[in-house]
Design an enzyme around this catalytic site. Structure first.
Site, PDB file in Angstrom:
ATOM      1  N   LYS A 202       0.854  -1.121   0.030  1.00 44.50           N
ATOM      2  CA  LYS A 202      -0.052  -0.134   0.077  1.00 44.50           C
ATOM      3  C   LYS A 202       0.963   1.317  -0.067  1.00 44.50           C
ATOM      4  O   LYS A 202       1.659   1.470   1.100  1.00 44.50           O
ATOM      5  CB  LYS A 202      -0.963   0.188   1.301  1.00 44.50           C
ATOM      6  CG  LYS A 202      -1.629   1.367   1.371  1.00 44.50           C
ATOM      7  CD  LYS A 202      -2.865   1.294   2.250  1.00 44.50           C
ATOM      8  CE  LYS A 202      -3.551   2.474   2.308  1.00 44.50           C
ATOM      9  NZ  LYS A 202      -4.534   2.439   3.429  1.00 44.50           N
ATOM     10  N   ARG A 212     -10.691   9.751   1.515  1.00 41.27           N
ATOM     11  CA  ARG A 212     -10.832  10.628   2.726  1.00 41.27           C
ATOM     12  C   ARG A 212     -11.735  11.603   2.909  1.00 41.27           C
ATOM     13  O   ARG A 212     -12.106  11.802   3.911  1.00 41.27           O
ATOM     14  CB  ARG A 212      -9.592  11.216   2.804  1.00 41.27           C
ATOM     15  CG  ARG A 212      -8.227  10.051   3.000  1.00 41.27           C
ATOM     16  CD  ARG A 212      -6.910  10.627   2.980  1.00 41.27           C
ATOM     17  NE  ARG A 212      -5.894   9.959   2.984  1.00 41.27           N
ATOM     18  CZ  ARG A 212      -4.544   9.873   2.930  1.00 41.27           C
ATOM     19  NH1 ARG A 212      -4.014  11.145   2.778  1.00 41.27           N
ATOM     20  NH2 ARG A 212      -3.588   8.932   2.734  1.00 41.27           N
ATOM     21  N   LYS A 228       1.067  10.178   5.196  1.00 37.95           N
ATOM     22  CA  LYS A 228       1.387   8.696   5.951  1.00 37.95           C
ATOM     23  C   LYS A 228       2.299   8.141   5.546  1.00 37.95           C
ATOM     24  O   LYS A 228       2.695   6.985   5.535  1.00 37.95           O
ATOM     25  CB  LYS A 228       0.038   8.035   5.540  1.00 37.95           C
ATOM     26  CG  LYS A 228      -1.400   8.574   6.048  1.00 37.95           C
ATOM     27  CD  LYS A 228      -2.568   7.371   5.660  1.00 37.95           C
ATOM     28  CE  LYS A 228      -3.631   8.133   6.572  1.00 37.95           C
ATOM     29  NZ  LYS A 228      -5.014   7.210   6.424  1.00 37.95           N
ATOM     30  N   LYS A 259      -2.079  -1.626  -3.891  1.00 41.50           N
ATOM     31  CA  LYS A 259      -3.066  -0.581  -4.049  1.00 41.50           C
ATOM     32  C   LYS A 259      -2.271   0.804  -3.919  1.00 41.50           C
ATOM     33  O   LYS A 259      -1.217   0.824  -3.185  1.00 41.50           O
ATOM     34  CB  LYS A 259      -4.122  -0.357  -2.554  1.00 41.50           C
ATOM     35  CG  LYS A 259      -4.657   0.600  -2.317  1.00 41.50           C
ATOM     36  CD  LYS A 259      -5.229   0.631  -0.906  1.00 41.50           C
ATOM     37  CE  LYS A 259      -5.939   1.941  -0.552  1.00 41.50           C
ATOM     38  NZ  LYS A 259      -6.584   1.879   0.864  1.00 41.50           N
ATOM     39  N   SER A 285     -10.096   5.338  -4.967  1.00 43.38           N
ATOM     40  CA  SER A 285     -11.120   6.587  -5.204  1.00 43.38           C
ATOM     41  C   SER A 285     -10.501   7.656  -6.223  1.00 43.38           C
ATOM     42  O   SER A 285     -11.106   7.886  -7.006  1.00 43.38           O
ATOM     43  CB  SER A 285     -11.381   7.021  -4.063  1.00 43.38           C
ATOM     44  OG  SER A 285      -9.926   7.598  -3.261  1.00 43.38           O
ATOM     45  N   TYR A 324     -14.912   0.690  -7.218  1.00 39.16           N
ATOM     46  CA  TYR A 324     -15.982   1.487  -7.270  1.00 39.16           C
ATOM     47  C   TYR A 324     -16.984   1.228  -8.490  1.00 39.16           C
ATOM     48  O   TYR A 324     -18.234   1.634  -8.418  1.00 39.16           O
ATOM     49  CB  TYR A 324     -15.974   3.151  -6.830  1.00 39.16           C
ATOM     50  CG  TYR A 324     -14.914   3.342  -5.536  1.00 39.16           C
ATOM     51  CD1 TYR A 324     -15.677   2.974  -4.366  1.00 39.16           C
ATOM     52  CD2 TYR A 324     -13.688   3.320  -5.586  1.00 39.16           C
ATOM     53  CE1 TYR A 324     -14.955   3.156  -3.234  1.00 39.16           C
ATOM     54  CE2 TYR A 324     -12.869   3.540  -4.577  1.00 39.16           C
ATOM     55  CZ  TYR A 324     -13.484   3.401  -3.182  1.00 39.16           C
ATOM     56  OH  TYR A 324     -12.724   3.372  -2.158  1.00 39.16           O
TER      57      TYR A 324
HETATM   58  C1  PBG Z   1      -7.296   3.650   5.365  1.00 37.16           C
HETATM   59  C2  PBG Z   1      -7.908   3.516   3.730  1.00 37.16           C
HETATM   60  C3  PBG Z   1      -7.569   4.311   2.888  1.00 37.16           C
HETATM   61  C4  PBG Z   1      -8.072   3.579   1.737  1.00 37.16           C
HETATM   62  C5  PBG Z   1      -8.619   2.366   1.877  1.00 37.16           C
HETATM   63  N1  PBG Z   1      -8.256   2.349   3.343  1.00 37.16           N
HETATM   64  C6  PBG Z   1      -7.048   5.758   2.734  1.00 37.16           C
HETATM   65  C7  PBG Z   1      -5.606   5.898   3.467  1.00 37.16           C
HETATM   66  O1  PBG Z   1      -4.732   5.326   3.808  1.00 37.16           O
HETATM   67  O2  PBG Z   1      -5.722   7.189   3.989  1.00 37.16           O
HETATM   68  C8  PBG Z   1      -8.173   4.575   0.416  1.00 37.16           C
HETATM   69  C9  PBG Z   1      -9.170   3.933  -0.415  1.00 37.16           C
HETATM   70  C10 PBG Z   1      -9.472   4.564  -1.624  1.00 37.16           C
HETATM   71  O3  PBG Z   1      -8.956   5.759  -1.917  1.00 37.16           O
HETATM   72  O4  PBG Z   1     -10.325   4.060  -2.371  1.00 37.16           O
HETATM   73  N2  PBG Z   1      -6.685   2.755   6.117  1.00 37.16           N
END
Ligand code: PBG
Length: 333
Positions: A202, A212, A228, A259, A285, A324
């Protein structure tokens, strides 16, 4: 010496008609590849649109269950649940995550009871519950996420999710050692049938912006660009991503995930070739939002770019795709 022209190699024979093209097509999307991420909210209100994600809504429990029935009928086999925690329930340590009657647990129970054939994945991380929007407990000076203090909470959270009926817990926090900690806790709680889908590779990506907004982790933190980078992977690093993912496998993950998906097809391919576990990819997203935005301007064909983006993710080596677009694609298939 005389120059003899090479005979033309006629690759176009395989592309000549639609029927031939279909016969030789190497990769196909099917509804059973897809996992639909769903946002669930408290209360009885109408579905709330998410500005940057056209067609995606925050759903109350009743609407969530109805949506799940529909997805299942369309052949989608999995959902990934994300709770939108009311601001009043968020705090510094994200303690609502361990409330045995918190929203996501009620959602899991409701979906399991009504659509038992749907495989439920729940997100394990603290960002929906913390006022600062980070995925874990902060260090005493607030400067970073405290890895080991967070592990303990993630493990307890996983046991609660498993108890409610989640088929897989999906740690998305990127703490070190979380898969082993979660596996040990699940086994100790006699939840040995609950699987772990590890968000293994990730990346610290700017493509999570719309998500978010959807769960309110950005507004809670007062910034759209939550940093992060001390736990999520550097987008520049391929070797480190593979090492991290293989560590999740060694710690007992049942399936791995990359991801975001589209900008990281090389990672998907390399991981596919490095593990025999099922591999998931999350079309996040921002990937969804950019196609919609361009289509709204008339610059891209939404359906064609949607299908091409998903096919590319599958071709790269993903067995499962969180997207999505799941419902729209399942309808079209
Ligand atoms: C948080 C989490 C995130 C997503 C899934 N779980 C965002 C982040 O790490 O801030 C993002 C999914 C998306 O953007 O569709 N643990």
């Amino acid at each position: 010496m005389q120059n003899v022209p090479l005979p033309v190699v006629r690759l176009r024979r395989l592309r000549r008609t639609a029927a031939i093209r279909e016969l030789v097509q190497e990769t196909r999307l099917v509804a059973a590849d897809l996992i639909a991420p769903l946002f669930v909210k408290e209360g009885e209100g109408a579905p709330e649109p998410i500005g940057s994600m056209p067609g995606v809504f925050r759903l109350n429990l009743t609407d969530l269950v109805a949506e799940c029935r529909e997805l299942h009928a369309l052949g989608v086999r999995g959902i990934a649940l994300f709770p939108v925690t009311p601001a009043a329930l968020k705090n510094h340590n994200g303690t609502e995550a361990l409330n045995p009657d918190c929203l996501v647990l009620r959602a899991v129970r409701a979906v399991k009871a009504t659509v038992p054939g749907l495989v439920i994945f729940t997100d394990i991380a603290l960002d929906p519950y913390t006022t600062h929007g980070h995925d874990g407990i902060l260090t005493p000076d607030g400067g970073d996420v405290d890895n080991d203090a967070t592990l303990h909470v993630l493990a307890q959270m996983s046991v609660l999710h498993a108890g409610a009926g989640a088929d897989f817990v999906a740690p998305s926090d990127m703490m070190d050692g979380r898969v082993a900690a979660i596996r040990a806790a699940l086994d100790a709680a006699e939840q040995c049938h609950t699987g772990i889908l590890a968000y293994s590779a990730k990346f610290a990506s700017a493509y999570y912006g719309p998500f978010r907004e959807a769960v309110g982790s950005a507004s809670a933190a007062g910034t759209k660009s939550l940093d992060k980078r001390t736990y999520q992977l550097n987008p520049a690093n391929r070797r480190e991503a593979i090492a991290d993912a293989l560590l999740d496998e060694a710690e007992g993950a049942d399936a791995l995930m990359v991801k975001p998906a589209g900008p990281y097809l090389d990672i998907i391919r390399e991981l596919r070739d490095s593990t025999s576990l099922p591999l998931a990819a999350y079309q996040v997203s921002g990937e969804y939002a950019q196609l919609h935005a361009a289509a709204e301007k008339g610059w891209l064909d939404l359906v064609k770019t949607r299908d091409e983006s998903l096919l590319a993710i599958k071709r790269a080596g993903a067995d499962l795709i969180l997207t999505y677009f799941a419902k729209d694609v399942a309808k079209a298939l």
